[in-house]
Design a protein around this motif. Structure first.
Motif, PDB file in Angstrom:
ATOM      1  N   PHE A 381       0.894  -1.380  -0.020  1.00 55.06           N
ATOM      2  CA  PHE A 381      -0.150  -0.332   0.141  1.00 55.06           C
ATOM      3  C   PHE A 381       0.584   1.263   0.222  1.00 55.06           C
ATOM      4  CE2 PHE A 381      -3.163  -2.531   1.540  1.00 55.06           C
ATOM      5  CZ  PHE A 381      -4.162  -2.866   0.489  1.00 55.06           C
ATOM      6  N   ARG A 382       1.752   0.929   0.381  1.00 52.01           N
ATOM      7  CA  ARG A 382       3.078   2.475  -0.072  1.00 52.01           C
ATOM      8  C   ARG A 382       3.640   2.389  -1.503  1.00 52.01           C
ATOM      9  NH1 ARG A 382       4.796   0.896   4.584  1.00 52.01           N
ATOM     10  NH2 ARG A 382       7.194  -0.453   3.617  1.00 52.01           N
ATOM     11  N   GLY A 383       2.887   1.380  -2.203  1.00 52.60           N
ATOM     12  CA  GLY A 383       3.061   1.486  -4.079  1.00 52.60           C
ATOM     13  C   GLY A 383       4.385   0.758  -4.337  1.00 52.60           C
ATOM     14  N   LYS A 384       4.866  -0.215  -3.383  1.00 49.42           N
ATOM     15  CA  LYS A 384       6.222  -0.639  -3.871  1.00 49.42           C
ATOM     16  C   LYS A 384       5.434  -1.913  -5.181  1.00 49.42           C
ATOM     17  CE  LYS A 384       8.569   1.773  -1.215  1.00 49.42           C
ATOM     18  NZ  LYS A 384       9.580   2.529  -1.861  1.00 49.42           N
ATOM     19  N   ALA A 385       4.549  -2.246  -5.318  1.00 47.53           N
ATOM     20  CA  ALA A 385       4.413  -3.537  -6.108  1.00 47.53           C
ATOM     21  C   ALA A 385       2.689  -3.396  -6.844  1.00 47.53           C
ATOM     22  CB  ALA A 385       4.537  -4.923  -5.313  1.00 47.53           C
ATOM     23  N   ASP A 386       2.350  -3.179  -7.875  1.00 48.60           N
ATOM     24  CA  ASP A 386       0.981  -2.714  -7.718  1.00 48.60           C
ATOM     25  C   ASP A 386      -0.274  -4.251  -7.326  1.00 48.60           C
ATOM     26  OD1 ASP A 386       1.492  -0.922  -9.975  1.00 48.60           O
ATOM     27  OD2 ASP A 386       2.376  -2.296 -11.978  1.00 48.60           O
ATOM     28  N   ASP A 387       0.554  -5.430  -7.098  1.00 51.25           N
ATOM     29  CA  ASP A 387       0.062  -6.073  -6.115  1.00 51.25           C
ATOM     30  C   ASP A 387       0.916  -7.381  -5.927  1.00 51.25           C
ATOM     31  OD1 ASP A 387      -2.267  -7.669  -5.275  1.00 51.25           O
ATOM     32  OD2 ASP A 387      -3.119  -8.123  -7.081  1.00 51.25           O
ATOM     33  N   VAL A 388       0.347  -7.628  -5.119  1.00 52.24           N
ATOM     34  CA  VAL A 388       0.748  -8.891  -4.090  1.00 52.24           C
ATOM     35  C   VAL A 388       0.300 -10.588  -4.241  1.00 52.24           C
ATOM     36  CG1 VAL A 388       2.483  -9.631  -2.309  1.00 52.24           C
ATOM     37  CG2 VAL A 388       3.084  -7.609  -2.788  1.00 52.24           C
ATOM     38  N   TYR A 389       0.574 -11.598  -4.399  1.00 51.85           N
ATOM     39  CA  TYR A 389      -0.094 -12.731  -4.138  1.00 51.85           C
ATOM     40  C   TYR A 389       0.268 -13.617  -2.864  1.00 51.85           C
ATOM     41  CZ  TYR A 389      -2.815 -11.724  -8.624  1.00 51.85           C
ATOM     42  OH  TYR A 389      -3.267 -11.210  -9.688  1.00 51.85           O
ATOM     43  N   LEU A 390      -0.400 -13.826  -2.528  1.00 53.33           N
ATOM     44  CA  LEU A 390      -0.116 -15.169  -1.222  1.00 53.33           C
ATOM     45  C   LEU A 390      -0.014 -16.113  -1.951  1.00 53.33           C
ATOM     46  CD1 LEU A 390      -1.387 -12.578   1.152  1.00 53.33           C
ATOM     47  CD2 LEU A 390       0.725 -12.816   0.701  1.00 53.33           C
ATOM     48  N   ILE A 391       0.597 -17.428  -1.599  1.00 52.57           N
ATOM     49  CA  ILE A 391      -0.232 -18.543  -2.338  1.00 52.57           C
ATOM     50  C   ILE A 391       0.324 -19.876  -0.721  1.00 52.57           C
ATOM     51  CG2 ILE A 391       1.643 -20.059  -3.836  1.00 52.57           C
ATOM     52  CD1 ILE A 391       0.741 -17.933  -4.985  1.00 52.57           C
ATOM     53  N   PRO A 392      -1.438 -19.544  -0.128  1.00 46.27           N
ATOM     54  CA  PRO A 392      -1.172 -20.768   0.547  1.00 46.27           C
ATOM     55  C   PRO A 392      -0.352 -22.501  -0.282  1.00 46.27           C
ATOM     56  CG  PRO A 392      -3.264 -19.726  -0.023  1.00 46.27           C
ATOM     57  CD  PRO A 392      -1.880 -19.243  -0.630  1.00 46.27           C
ATOM     58  N   THR A 393       0.745 -22.839   1.137  1.00 44.51           N
ATOM     59  CA  THR A 393       1.709 -24.013   0.440  1.00 44.51           C
ATOM     60  C   THR A 393       1.052 -25.311   1.542  1.00 44.51           C
ATOM     61  OG1 THR A 393       2.991 -22.542  -0.598  1.00 44.51           O
ATOM     62  CG2 THR A 393       4.039 -24.872  -0.167  1.00 44.51           C
ATOM     63  N   SER A 394       1.096 -26.189   1.268  1.00 45.84           N
ATOM     64  CA  SER A 394       0.210 -27.308   2.444  1.00 45.84           C
ATOM     65  C   SER A 394       2.089 -28.015   1.833  1.00 45.84           C
ATOM     66  CB  SER A 394      -0.845 -28.322   1.915  1.00 45.84           C
ATOM     67  OG  SER A 394      -0.335 -29.390   2.657  1.00 45.84           O
ATOM     68  N   ILE A 395       3.182 -28.539   2.334  1.00 43.90           N
ATOM     69  CA  ILE A 395       3.142 -29.895   2.653  1.00 43.90           C
ATOM     70  C   ILE A 395       3.106 -30.755   3.645  1.00 43.90           C
ATOM     71  CG2 ILE A 395       6.485 -30.092   2.980  1.00 43.90           C
ATOM     72  CD1 ILE A 395       6.523 -27.260   2.659  1.00 43.90           C
ATOM     73  N   ALA A 396       3.156 -31.967   3.329  1.00 39.66           N
ATOM     74  CA  ALA A 396       2.883 -33.119   3.478  1.00 39.66           C
ATOM     75  C   ALA A 396       3.669 -34.616   3.757  1.00 39.66           C
ATOM     76  CB  ALA A 396       1.363 -33.325   4.037  1.00 39.66           C
ATOM     77  N   TYR A 397       3.126 -35.231   4.715  1.00 42.43           N
ATOM     78  CA  TYR A 397       4.719 -35.896   4.681  1.00 42.43           C
ATOM     79  C   TYR A 397       3.574 -37.553   5.064  1.00 42.43           C
ATOM     80  CZ  TYR A 397       8.350 -32.770   5.399  1.00 42.43           C
ATOM     81  OH  TYR A 397       8.369 -31.780   5.079  1.00 42.43           O
ATOM     82  N   ASP A 398       3.772 -39.133   4.712  1.00 44.00           N
ATOM     83  CA  ASP A 398       3.256 -39.693   4.771  1.00 44.00           C
ATOM     84  C   ASP A 398       3.523 -39.845   6.160  1.00 44.00           C
ATOM     85  OD1 ASP A 398       2.255 -40.659   2.110  1.00 44.00           O
ATOM     86  OD2 ASP A 398       3.889 -42.199   1.220  1.00 44.00           O
ATOM     87  N   GLN A 399       5.235 -40.497   6.231  1.00 49.47           N
ATOM     88  CA  GLN A 399       5.507 -40.508   8.053  1.00 49.47           C
ATOM     89  C   GLN A 399       5.988 -38.762   8.428  1.00 49.47           C
ATOM     90  OE1 GLN A 399       6.535 -43.981  10.427  1.00 49.47           O
ATOM     91  NE2 GLN A 399       6.461 -44.522   7.719  1.00 49.47           N
ATOM     92  N   ILE A 400       6.002 -38.207   9.702  1.00 53.44           N
ATOM     93  CA  ILE A 400       6.596 -37.488   9.810  1.00 53.44           C
ATOM     94  C   ILE A 400       8.612 -37.867  10.437  1.00 53.44           C
ATOM     95  CG2 ILE A 400       7.450 -34.856  10.860  1.00 53.44           C
ATOM     96  CD1 ILE A 400       4.123 -34.494  10.316  1.00 53.44           C
ATOM     97  N   PHE A 401       9.394 -37.170   9.587  1.00 51.28           N
ATOM     98  CA  PHE A 401      10.530 -37.798  10.952  1.00 51.28           C
ATOM     99  C   PHE A 401      11.045 -37.036  11.843  1.00 51.28           C
ATOM    100  CE2 PHE A 401      13.325 -34.399   8.942  1.00 51.28           C
ATOM    101  CZ  PHE A 401      14.129 -34.338   9.909  1.00 51.28           C
ATOM    102  N   ASP A 402      10.212 -36.004  12.547  1.00 51.05           N
ATOM    103  CA  ASP A 402      10.081 -35.472  13.484  1.00 51.05           C
ATOM    104  C   ASP A 402       9.357 -35.935  14.517  1.00 51.05           C
ATOM    105  OD1 ASP A 402      10.318 -33.755  10.997  1.00 51.05           O
ATOM    106  OD2 ASP A 402      11.267 -32.180  12.132  1.00 51.05           O
ATOM    107  N   VAL A 403       8.477 -36.878  14.028  1.00 48.69           N
ATOM    108  CA  VAL A 403       7.616 -37.074  14.888  1.00 48.69           C
ATOM    109  C   VAL A 403       8.679 -37.630  17.033  1.00 48.69           C
ATOM    110  CG1 VAL A 403       6.538 -39.021  16.359  1.00 48.69           C
ATOM    111  CG2 VAL A 403       5.769 -38.109  13.378  1.00 48.69           C
ATOM    112  N   GLY A 404       9.546 -37.843  16.663  1.00 48.56           N
ATOM    113  CA  GLY A 404      10.687 -38.446  17.778  1.00 48.56           C
ATOM    114  C   GLY A 404      10.550 -37.682  18.732  1.00 48.56           C
ATOM    115  N   SER A 405      10.773 -35.893  17.903  1.00 46.81           N
ATOM    116  CA  SER A 405      11.040 -34.762  18.902  1.00 46.81           C
ATOM    117  C   SER A 405       9.710 -33.870  19.151  1.00 46.81           C
ATOM    118  CB  SER A 405      11.803 -33.513  17.852  1.00 46.81           C
ATOM    119  OG  SER A 405      11.068 -33.648  16.854  1.00 46.81           O
ATOM    120  N   TYR A 406       8.954 -34.228  18.669  1.00 45.93           N
ATOM    121  CA  TYR A 406       7.750 -34.202  18.744  1.00 45.93           C
ATOM    122  C   TYR A 406       7.232 -34.807  20.716  1.00 45.93           C
ATOM    123  CZ  TYR A 406       5.736 -32.338  14.197  1.00 45.93           C
ATOM    124  OH  TYR A 406       5.557 -32.041  13.232  1.00 45.93           O
ATOM    125  N   ALA A 407       7.346 -36.470  20.322  1.00 46.84           N
ATOM    126  CA  ALA A 407       6.852 -37.393  21.638  1.00 46.84           C
ATOM    127  C   ALA A 407       7.684 -36.430  22.786  1.00 46.84           C
ATOM    128  CB  ALA A 407       7.135 -38.161  20.840  1.00 46.84           C
TER     129      ALA A 407
END
Length: 456
Positions: A381-407
């Motif tokens: 809105f300060r005029g640095k771009a005519d428009d900006v597009y937000l891109i919702p992004t989903s990154i999913a895994y069959d299994q998350i390798f971080d589960v051990g740290s979750y637990a």
């Protein structure tokens, strides 16, 4: 026909112009100067022209001032056409791609920026890797007019040199690919702005500091925050990411139509990727996917806790910019960060951060945090771009390798601090099969369509 003739990249817009031509040569060695001169003897034979050398944009950049001939030429009062030239060096082609591998680096260093001896070897053994690049031409009147309207603190000659370098970068990117669309002169562009300097002066006055000390501190903040992309590191890390995720996962599944849509949208507008964040692999997966499909690397907001040796130095060169966890009362720091976001939005460089603020500790989405988003909305809105597009992004895994740290954290174990040991342990944990990875991009969201500026 010489080797360079057979491999040159010519742009002929200038040859039809009914005005004097001034070629601006960007060379890092005597060999490059020789090839530019030989190219001009062939391509501009019989056409009145002049050759002026620029300070080298690669090796030895900043080692000497611009040729005084350039400043005198700009004051001459005519409207000659300025045409920038450069010699580009390409990596070897493998399976249809020209990217740098660790083997290339260990042999001779970055093949896209060879030292003079290596230049001779490349030209004798692989002349197809040496090209003449012609940047988009511009008239002296156009450039002087742009300089007078700019808010930069530079002489006309310095301004023209920078414009020539940037024109050559754009032309060379057609050879190398969009995956190397990265800013080259961030610190110079930010701190060389009259608007930036004036704001630093006002902050200094309000805090009872001298303008000089505030300027030095602002320069230090720019170095602390800004990413410093390196095409060499981008390639090496992309290869490392491929090796890393393959330790535990099979394929990355995505929709090629979605990728093409993002590629086309990003040609004209800045994109802001907002991924979900469940795993330490999230940024690496998205980074590799964009690189594999020749999209520019994102500028990714990262916590200052990730800026530890050697990881901080490497990820900064792949596009991570570091933000302090708290800077509420530091007006100068906020100004530098705001100016940096303005710069990225204005130049249409893609951004990325996690809207949740951090990695999930339960696998569920967390409430959004709007700090960085507010900076981008304000920039828009300060005029640095005519428009900006937000891109919702989903990154999913069959299994998350971080589960051990979750637990462990759910049972009360303190979150492990990022360090070299933490990194090695994370890699070790990956050495089992976790299935595949799935990346999906939602419908792009236009800020023009969704956000209404507050009435002043």
């Amino acid at each position: 026909m010489s080797a360079i003739q057979a491999t040159q990249e010519t742009g002929r817009e200038w040859s039809q112009e009914d005005r004097e031509l001034v070629f601006l040569g960007d060379a890092s060695s005597r060999l490059e100067r020789k090839h530019i001169e030989e190219w001009l003897e062939r391509e501009a034979s019989g056409i009145p022209h002049e050759l002026i050398w620029l300070p080298p944009s690669r090796r030895g950049r900043g080692a000497r001032d611009a040729d005084p001939l350039l400043e005198r030429r700009l004051r001459a009062g005519d409207d000659a056409l300025l045409v920038p030239l450069r010699v580009a060096w390409l990596p070897p082609e493998r399976m249809g791609k020209r990217s740098v591998t660790l083997v290339d680096l260990l042999k001779f260093g970055d093949p896209r920026d060879p030292d003079p001896l290596r230049q001779h070897l490349i030209l004798s053994r692989s002349p197809d890797r040496c090209r003449i690049v012609v940047g988009a031409p511009a008239s002296i009147d156009e450039l002087l007019s742009a300089h007078s309207e700019s808010v930069e603190i530079r002489t006309p000659g310095e301004f023209v040199v920078r414009r020539a370098w940037l024109a050559l970068e754009r032309a060379e990117r057609k050879l190398r690919g969009n995956r190397y669309k990265v800013p080259k002169f961030v610190a110079e562009d930010l701190t060389g702005s009259q608007e930036f300097a004036a704001a630093v002066g006002r902050i200094a006055e309000s805090e009872g500091r001298t303008a000089e000390s505030a300027a030095r501190r602002s320069h230090r903040y720019v170095r602390e925050i800004a990413a410093s992309h390196s095409p060499l590191v981008i390639d090496l890390i992309a290869n490392a990411i491929h090796w890393l995720y393959k330790q535990g996962y099979g394929a990355i599944h995505y929709d090629e139509h979605e990728i093409r849509t993002l590629y086309e949208l990003g040609q004209d507008h800045p994109l802001v990727f907002l991924p979900s964040h469940k795993s330490q692999l999230d940024r690496l997966v998205l980074q590799y996917l964009l690189w594999e499909n020749d999209l520019p690397p994102n500028h990714t907001a990262g916590g200052i806790n990730l800026n530890f040796f050697p990881v901080g130095q490497l990820v900064r060169r792949t596009g991570v910019f570091f933000i302090r966890r708290s800077f509420k009362d530091n007006e100068l720091y906020k100004h530098v960060l705001r100016s940096y976001i303005d710069y990225l939005v204005e130049k249409r460089f893609p951004l990325e951060w996690y809207l949740e603020g951090g990695r999930s500790r339960s696998g569920k989405l967390l409430p959004p945090r709007f700090g960085m988003l507010s900076y981008v909305v304000d920039s828009h809105f300060r005029g640095k771009a005519d428009d900006v597009y937000l891109i919702p992004t989903s990154i999913a895994y069959d299994q998350i390798f971080d589960v051990g740290s979750y637990a462990a954290e759910q049972q009360g174990t303190a979150k492990e601090s990022e360090s070299v040991g933490w990194l090695i342990e994370s890699i070790r944990t990956l050495r089992r099969r976790y299935g595949d990875i799935y990346v999906r991009f939602g419908e792009p969201i236009s800020l023009n369509a969704e956000v209404v500026p507050e009435a002043s």
